[in-house]
Design a protein around this motif. Structure first.
Motif, PDB file in Angstrom:
ATOM      1  N   LEU A  54     -27.912  55.034 -14.086  1.00  0.00           N
ATOM      2  CA  LEU A  54     -27.592  55.148 -12.667  1.00  0.00           C
ATOM      3  C   LEU A  54     -26.269  55.891 -12.478  1.00  0.00           C
ATOM      4  O   LEU A  54     -25.247  55.495 -13.042  1.00  0.00           O
ATOM      5  CB  LEU A  54     -27.481  53.757 -12.041  1.00  0.00           C
ATOM      6  N   CYS A  65     -34.964  51.750  -3.837  1.00  0.00           N
ATOM      7  CA  CYS A  65     -35.110  51.354  -5.242  1.00  0.00           C
ATOM      8  C   CYS A  65     -36.484  51.707  -5.807  1.00  0.00           C
ATOM      9  O   CYS A  65     -36.627  51.986  -7.000  1.00  0.00           O
ATOM     10  CB  CYS A  65     -34.867  49.852  -5.389  1.00  0.00           C
ATOM     11  N   CYS A  73     -37.194  54.803  -8.102  1.00  0.00           N
ATOM     12  CA  CYS A  73     -37.020  54.676  -9.548  1.00  0.00           C
ATOM     13  C   CYS A  73     -37.922  53.593 -10.120  1.00  0.00           C
ATOM     14  O   CYS A  73     -38.488  53.753 -11.207  1.00  0.00           O
ATOM     15  CB  CYS A  73     -35.569  54.361  -9.889  1.00  0.00           C
ATOM     16  N   LYS A  96     -31.428  52.052  -0.103  1.00  0.00           N
ATOM     17  CA  LYS A  96     -31.219  52.399  -1.512  1.00  0.00           C
ATOM     18  C   LYS A  96     -32.480  52.982  -2.148  1.00  0.00           C
ATOM     19  O   LYS A  96     -32.404  53.601  -3.217  1.00  0.00           O
ATOM     20  CB  LYS A  96     -30.767  51.175  -2.305  1.00  0.00           C
TER      21      LYS A  96
END
Length: 328
Positions: free
Chosen positions: A78, A185, A188, A183
């Protein structure tokens, strides 16, 4: 610093964040936290320092000291925004809080160099997943632009209405769901709720996984979090887990196959075989063996990831991560 002063500093740090939480439209943190507790499972309070440290090594050994922007064998993937000590910052910790069908992976991330047992962290994340119904929740806490960190000696359950005296509340600690949703998420985590990397792979036995299980992101703010799974006939890359169609396509598949430059912070060991070919997990093949087993499968997946792949008969796409709003 006295205990009372620490608490005062902590409350001041969270004041602006609490106001944002109160003003955010949609589900509140407590509403989302309760939905997740009811449909996925309860999250207990925990101390980040009780977790297992993710090792930071150089030439497979713990260095005598850590310093800003050093290189290491397995840096965090990250990207860290400033201020940061870099992707080789030590003493991040993983905690498995799972019970019954409820998988709880809590991650306490250090972006600034501090003592191992300091109570201060820079980010805390929870992936909450139920292996029986596939329902999944996401919780995130950080303070962008701050090098001070925040106290994670008692991380509150996201549905806790009143904390014990002297401790931060859930609403002050965690981002509201609408903010966490920004974000993205799932871009990913497109194959499953948790994703492998060489960094986390060092403590993979502490990470609960459900690579083939149902995957449903619940909550109003996460209804758009969806992905597809990609497969081709006889593909060796999908023998242990799914491949998603988002950042698995443009980052993780080529990165795990040594086709991209190693991530920032990589040292010579991280940049050479076998560490730059990190699938399958614990790769112990020679380079020739790896090429024979995997090159064609990787090529086929990347074809499916391209615009051309949409009409390629060997490319199969199936629903993977699903989005479901409140009560779904």
């Amino acid at each position: 610093m006295t205990t009372c002063l620490r608490v005062l500093v902590l409350l001041v740090m969270f004041a602006a964040h609490s106001t944002f939480a109160a003003d955010t439209a949609g589900q509140t943190l407590l509403q989302y936290g309760q939905q997740c507790a009811d449909e996925v499972g309860e999250i207990p309070a925990f101390n980040c320092n009780a977790g297992t440290t993710v090792p930071i090594t150089v030439n497979n050994h713990v260095p005598e000291r850590y310093f800003t922007n050093m290189t290491c064998d397995r840096p965090a993937l990250l990207p860290y925004e400033s201020p940061t000590s870099g992707p080789c910052t030590p003493y991040s910790k993983i905690i498995n809080l799972s019970h019954d069908a409820t998988e709880i992976s809590a991650f306490c991330r250090r972006k600034m160099i501090r003592a191992d047992k300091s109570p201060l962290y820079d980010e805390v994340d929870i992936v909450l997943h139920n292996t029986a119904n596939g329902k999944t929740c996401w919780f995130h806490a950080e303070h962008p632009g701050s090098a001070a960190g925040f106290n994670a000696s008692r991380v509150p359950p996201p549905n806790e209405k009143t904390p014990p005296p002297g401790h931060v509340s859930a609403e002050a600690f965690w981002w509201p769901p609408a903010a966490t949703a920004t974000k993205k998420c799932v871009s990913c985590h497109d194959a499953s709720p948790v994703m492998y990397s060489p960094w986390l792979g060092q403590v993979w036995d502490k990470v609960p996984t459900d690579p083939w299980g149902r995957y449903v992101n619940i909550g109003d703010a996460f209804a758009s979090w969806t992905s597809l799974a990609i497969s081709t006939p006889g593909n060796t890359c999908i023998g242990c887990h799914r491949i998603g169609n988002q950042h698995s396509c443009d980052i993780y598949v080529p990165l795990a196959a040594g086709m991209l430059h190693p991530p920032k912070g990589s040292d010579k060991l991280a940049s050479s075989y076998p560490l730059n070919h990190w699938m399958p997990v614990d790769n112990n093949k020679s380079k020739a063996e790896w090429d024979a087993a995997s090159v064609e499968s990787v090529r086929n997946l990347l074809t499916c990831c391209s615009e051309q792949g949409k009409n390629d008969p060997k490319c199969h796409f199936s629903p993977n991560a699903q989005g479901s709003a409140k009560g779904g």
